[in-house]
Design a protein around this motif. Sequence first.
Motif, PDB file in Angstrom:
ATOM      1  N   MET A 187     -14.883  -8.080 -55.626  1.00 27.64           N
ATOM      2  CA  MET A 187     -16.094  -8.858 -55.327  1.00 27.64           C
ATOM      3  C   MET A 187     -17.315  -7.950 -55.469  1.00 27.64           C
ATOM      4  O   MET A 187     -17.395  -6.927 -54.795  1.00 27.64           O
ATOM      5  CB  MET A 187     -15.991  -9.370 -53.890  1.00 27.64           C
ATOM      6  N   LYS A 188     -18.211  -8.324 -56.344  1.00 24.99           N
ATOM      7  CA  LYS A 188     -19.333  -7.424 -56.653  1.00 24.99           C
ATOM      8  C   LYS A 188     -20.663  -8.039 -56.185  1.00 24.99           C
ATOM      9  O   LYS A 188     -20.836  -9.261 -56.260  1.00 24.99           O
ATOM     10  CB  LYS A 188     -19.360  -7.182 -58.159  1.00 24.99           C
ATOM     11  N   ILE A 189     -21.566  -7.204 -55.736  1.00 28.50           N
ATOM     12  CA  ILE A 189     -22.924  -7.672 -55.408  1.00 28.50           C
ATOM     13  C   ILE A 189     -23.869  -7.161 -56.484  1.00 28.50           C
ATOM     14  O   ILE A 189     -23.970  -5.954 -56.732  1.00 28.50           O
ATOM     15  CB  ILE A 189     -23.407  -7.152 -54.038  1.00 28.50           C
ATOM     16  N   GLU A 190     -24.563  -8.095 -57.123  1.00 28.48           N
ATOM     17  CA  GLU A 190     -25.507  -7.757 -58.199  1.00 28.48           C
ATOM     18  C   GLU A 190     -26.917  -8.142 -57.729  1.00 28.48           C
ATOM     19  O   GLU A 190     -27.088  -9.107 -56.981  1.00 28.48           O
ATOM     20  CB  GLU A 190     -25.104  -8.571 -59.438  1.00 28.48           C
ATOM     21  N   THR A 191     -27.913  -7.406 -58.169  1.00 32.78           N
ATOM     22  CA  THR A 191     -29.309  -7.720 -57.805  1.00 32.78           C
ATOM     23  C   THR A 191     -30.180  -7.713 -59.056  1.00 32.78           C
ATOM     24  O   THR A 191     -30.058  -6.807 -59.895  1.00 32.78           O
ATOM     25  CB  THR A 191     -29.853  -6.680 -56.793  1.00 32.78           C
ATOM     26  N   PHE A 192     -31.020  -8.721 -59.183  1.00 30.60           N
ATOM     27  CA  PHE A 192     -32.007  -8.787 -60.277  1.00 30.60           C
ATOM     28  C   PHE A 192     -33.389  -8.633 -59.642  1.00 30.60           C
ATOM     29  O   PHE A 192     -33.752  -9.395 -58.761  1.00 30.60           O
ATOM     30  CB  PHE A 192     -31.902 -10.137 -61.004  1.00 30.60           C
ATOM     31  N   PHE A 193     -34.155  -7.670 -60.107  1.00 30.06           N
ATOM     32  CA  PHE A 193     -35.440  -7.379 -59.460  1.00 30.06           C
ATOM     33  C   PHE A 193     -36.534  -8.374 -59.834  1.00 30.06           C
ATOM     34  O   PHE A 193     -37.542  -8.469 -59.149  1.00 30.06           O
ATOM     35  CB  PHE A 193     -35.901  -5.966 -59.805  1.00 30.06           C
ATOM     36  N   THR A 194     -36.365  -9.060 -60.961  1.00 29.53           N
ATOM     37  CA  THR A 194     -37.333 -10.102 -61.341  1.00 29.53           C
ATOM     38  C   THR A 194     -36.556 -11.285 -61.943  1.00 29.53           C
ATOM     39  O   THR A 194     -35.375 -11.161 -62.252  1.00 29.53           O
ATOM     40  CB  THR A 194     -38.348  -9.616 -62.414  1.00 29.53           C
ATOM     41  N   ALA A 195     -37.281 -12.396 -62.139  1.00 24.24           N
ATOM     42  CA  ALA A 195     -36.654 -13.574 -62.759  1.00 24.24           C
ATOM     43  C   ALA A 195     -36.696 -13.464 -64.281  1.00 24.24           C
ATOM     44  O   ALA A 195     -36.279 -14.369 -64.993  1.00 24.24           O
ATOM     45  CB  ALA A 195     -37.398 -14.828 -62.315  1.00 24.24           C
ATOM     46  N   ASN A 196     -37.204 -12.335 -64.759  1.00 23.08           N
ATOM     47  CA  ASN A 196     -37.457 -12.141 -66.180  1.00 23.08           C
ATOM     48  C   ASN A 196     -36.253 -11.526 -66.872  1.00 23.08           C
ATOM     49  O   ASN A 196     -36.347 -10.438 -67.419  1.00 23.08           O
ATOM     50  CB  ASN A 196     -38.651 -11.177 -66.288  1.00 23.08           C
ATOM     51  N   PHE A 197     -35.110 -12.189 -66.825  1.00 22.95           N
ATOM     52  CA  PHE A 197     -33.931 -11.626 -67.486  1.00 22.95           C
ATOM     53  C   PHE A 197     -33.279 -12.699 -68.350  1.00 22.95           C
ATOM     54  O   PHE A 197     -33.476 -13.892 -68.134  1.00 22.95           O
ATOM     55  CB  PHE A 197     -32.926 -11.098 -66.442  1.00 22.95           C
ATOM     56  N   GLN A 198     -32.531 -12.229 -69.320  1.00 18.74           N
ATOM     57  CA  GLN A 198     -31.851 -13.127 -70.245  1.00 18.74           C
ATOM     58  C   GLN A 198     -30.525 -13.553 -69.617  1.00 18.74           C
ATOM     59  O   GLN A 198     -29.667 -12.709 -69.378  1.00 18.74           O
ATOM     60  CB  GLN A 198     -31.584 -12.355 -71.546  1.00 18.74           C
ATOM     61  N   GLU A 199     -30.414 -14.867 -69.342  1.00 19.61           N
ATOM     62  CA  GLU A 199     -29.166 -15.353 -68.749  1.00 19.61           C
ATOM     63  C   GLU A 199     -28.086 -15.407 -69.829  1.00 19.61           C
ATOM     64  O   GLU A 199     -28.311 -15.966 -70.895  1.00 19.61           O
ATOM     65  CB  GLU A 199     -29.394 -16.744 -68.164  1.00 19.61           C
ATOM     66  N   LYS A 200     -26.910 -14.817 -69.537  1.00 17.85           N
ATOM     67  CA  LYS A 200     -25.812 -14.830 -70.521  1.00 17.85           C
ATOM     68  C   LYS A 200     -24.959 -16.062 -70.310  1.00 17.85           C
ATOM     69  O   LYS A 200     -24.888 -16.585 -69.196  1.00 17.85           O
ATOM     70  CB  LYS A 200     -24.951 -13.578 -70.354  1.00 17.85           C
ATOM     71  N   GLU A 201     -24.316 -16.496 -71.385  1.00 20.16           N
ATOM     72  CA  GLU A 201     -23.419 -17.652 -71.331  1.00 20.16           C
ATOM     73  C   GLU A 201     -22.389 -17.485 -70.196  1.00 20.16           C
ATOM     74  O   GLU A 201     -21.709 -16.457 -70.127  1.00 20.16           O
ATOM     75  CB  GLU A 201     -22.706 -17.740 -72.703  1.00 20.16           C
ATOM     76  N   GLY A 202     -22.323 -18.466 -69.311  1.00 28.30           N
ATOM     77  CA  GLY A 202     -21.292 -18.454 -68.252  1.00 28.30           C
ATOM     78  C   GLY A 202     -21.483 -17.381 -67.201  1.00 28.30           C
ATOM     79  O   GLY A 202     -20.591 -17.126 -66.386  1.00 28.30           O
ATOM     80  N   GLN A 203     -22.674 -16.736 -67.198  1.00 31.89           N
ATOM     81  CA  GLN A 203     -22.884 -15.566 -66.345  1.00 31.89           C
ATOM     82  C   GLN A 203     -22.651 -15.814 -64.843  1.00 31.89           C
ATOM     83  O   GLN A 203     -22.082 -14.981 -64.165  1.00 31.89           O
ATOM     84  CB  GLN A 203     -24.302 -15.046 -66.553  1.00 31.89           C
ATOM     85  N   PHE A 204     -23.135 -16.954 -64.341  1.00 32.09           N
ATOM     86  CA  PHE A 204     -23.101 -17.133 -62.890  1.00 32.09           C
ATOM     87  C   PHE A 204     -22.063 -18.153 -62.428  1.00 32.09           C
ATOM     88  O   PHE A 204     -22.088 -18.568 -61.271  1.00 32.09           O
ATOM     89  CB  PHE A 204     -24.486 -17.583 -62.401  1.00 32.09           C
ATOM     90  N   THR A 205     -21.188 -18.563 -63.337  1.00 26.38           N
ATOM     91  CA  THR A 205     -20.317 -19.707 -63.003  1.00 26.38           C
ATOM     92  C   THR A 205     -19.387 -19.439 -61.817  1.00 26.38           C
ATOM     93  O   THR A 205     -18.972 -20.365 -61.150  1.00 26.38           O
ATOM     94  CB  THR A 205     -19.485 -20.165 -64.217  1.00 26.38           C
ATOM     95  N   ASN A 206     -19.090 -18.169 -61.573  1.00 33.10           N
ATOM     96  CA  ASN A 206     -18.250 -17.890 -60.402  1.00 33.10           C
ATOM     97  C   ASN A 206     -19.005 -17.043 -59.383  1.00 33.10           C
ATOM     98  O   ASN A 206     -18.462 -16.106 -58.802  1.00 33.10           O
ATOM     99  CB  ASN A 206     -16.958 -17.197 -60.838  1.00 33.10           C
ATOM    100  N   SER A 207     -20.268 -17.417 -59.181  1.00 34.56           N
ATOM    101  CA  SER A 207     -21.120 -16.613 -58.297  1.00 34.56           C
ATOM    102  C   SER A 207     -21.784 -17.457 -57.215  1.00 34.56           C
ATOM    103  O   SER A 207     -22.095 -18.626 -57.424  1.00 34.56           O
ATOM    104  CB  SER A 207     -22.251 -15.960 -59.104  1.00 34.56           C
ATOM    105  N   ILE A 208     -22.012 -16.788 -56.087  1.00 34.75           N
ATOM    106  CA  ILE A 208     -22.941 -17.312 -55.079  1.00 34.75           C
ATOM    107  C   ILE A 208     -24.265 -16.612 -55.390  1.00 34.75           C
ATOM    108  O   ILE A 208     -24.319 -15.381 -55.408  1.00 34.75           O
ATOM    109  CB  ILE A 208     -22.496 -16.909 -53.655  1.00 34.75           C
ATOM    110  N   VAL A 209     -25.285 -17.395 -55.672  1.00 36.70           N
ATOM    111  CA  VAL A 209     -26.576 -16.801 -56.046  1.00 36.70           C
ATOM    112  C   VAL A 209     -27.598 -17.076 -54.932  1.00 36.70           C
ATOM    113  O   VAL A 209     -27.709 -18.199 -54.451  1.00 36.70           O
ATOM    114  CB  VAL A 209     -27.071 -17.395 -57.386  1.00 36.70           C
ATOM    115  N   VAL A 210     -28.306 -16.031 -54.538  1.00 36.28           N
ATOM    116  CA  VAL A 210     -29.360 -16.187 -53.525  1.00 36.28           C
ATOM    117  C   VAL A 210     -30.699 -15.922 -54.198  1.00 36.28           C
ATOM    118  O   VAL A 210     -30.935 -14.840 -54.739  1.00 36.28           O
ATOM    119  CB  VAL A 210     -29.162 -15.194 -52.348  1.00 36.28           C
ATOM    120  N   ASP A 231     -25.596  -0.839 -59.440  1.00 38.02           N
ATOM    121  CA  ASP A 231     -26.655   0.174 -59.255  1.00 38.02           C
ATOM    122  C   ASP A 231     -27.899  -0.454 -58.631  1.00 38.02           C
ATOM    123  O   ASP A 231     -28.517   0.112 -57.726  1.00 38.02           O
ATOM    124  CB  ASP A 231     -27.049   0.794 -60.614  1.00 38.02           C
ATOM    125  N   SER A 232     -28.276  -1.659 -59.131  1.00 41.07           N
ATOM    126  CA  SER A 232     -29.504  -2.280 -58.616  1.00 41.07           C
ATOM    127  C   SER A 232     -29.333  -2.686 -57.146  1.00 41.07           C
ATOM    128  O   SER A 232     -30.277  -2.596 -56.351  1.00 41.07           O
ATOM    129  CB  SER A 232     -29.893  -3.492 -59.470  1.00 41.07           C
TER     130      SER A 232
END
Length: 253
Positions: A1-24, A186-187
């Motif tokens: 189980m990994k925790i990922e962080t995006f510092f801005t909304a300015n990122f390229q969403e990859k195909e199927g990237q969040f399909t198995n994620s809880i996003v806050v 890392d983020s």
Amino acid sequence: MKIETFFTANFQEKEGQFTNSIVVMIDVLRASSTIANALMNGAKEIIPVESTEKAVELYSKLSRETRLLAGERNGVKPTGFELGNSPFEFETEHIKGKTIILTTTNGTKLYQKAKNAKIKLIGSFVNSDSVINYIDKLILQEVSQEINIEFLCAGNYGQFSYEDTLCAGSLIYKLIQLRSNLELSDSSHAAKSLFLQFSGNLKNFIKTKEHPTFLDSIGLGNDIDFCLDFDRCPVVPVIHTYNAQLGLFSIRL
Ligand code: MLT
């Protein structure tokens, strides 16, 4: 189980990237905090919309009795709107049972991201314990599956913002106190380290930064105090699809 962080909304969403994620989704100043307060005070739902034009168009289609039009551009309520984006405007009887169409500069763009995520939550300092307890329960239900937790910060005009990153860091810190088996990207490690570095003086530190300084300069200093108040709104706003064709979401408890 990994925790990922995006510092801005300015990122390229990859195909199927969040399909198995809880996003806050985090926009501390002020969209996430305002949404939590509006729902805690009895609003039926919030529909985030990217542009003022689209917000007005949707508003014109909804029932007069149950609609409200809210938002900001450069911190200020757009002409003709009923409410701005100050959390204090969402505490009156007037909002009870209402559908609030909300358009803000950065926050409402964020909610378009991760549209395919398994579960989408709105997080801020004002509901941090509630969000973490909610995630903890979800993790328990998902023991047999691999699910990731992703923190998406709105940032400010596509740039890093301290308030959102420190909020993500505080949520990560709380989560790893409850669960020791989580792997940090890392983020996420950076966000947590930044939070620990400034946690002793968090409010004063954030208040000197860019967006808070701007809000204070236009007379919205009280909003900053509200939004930096831990656990003032113990609710968990959840993002649901409202109209898939139009790409609209409804945020409810
Ligand atoms: C945003 O979405 O950019 C913010 O909520 C702006 C604000 O109202 O402070």
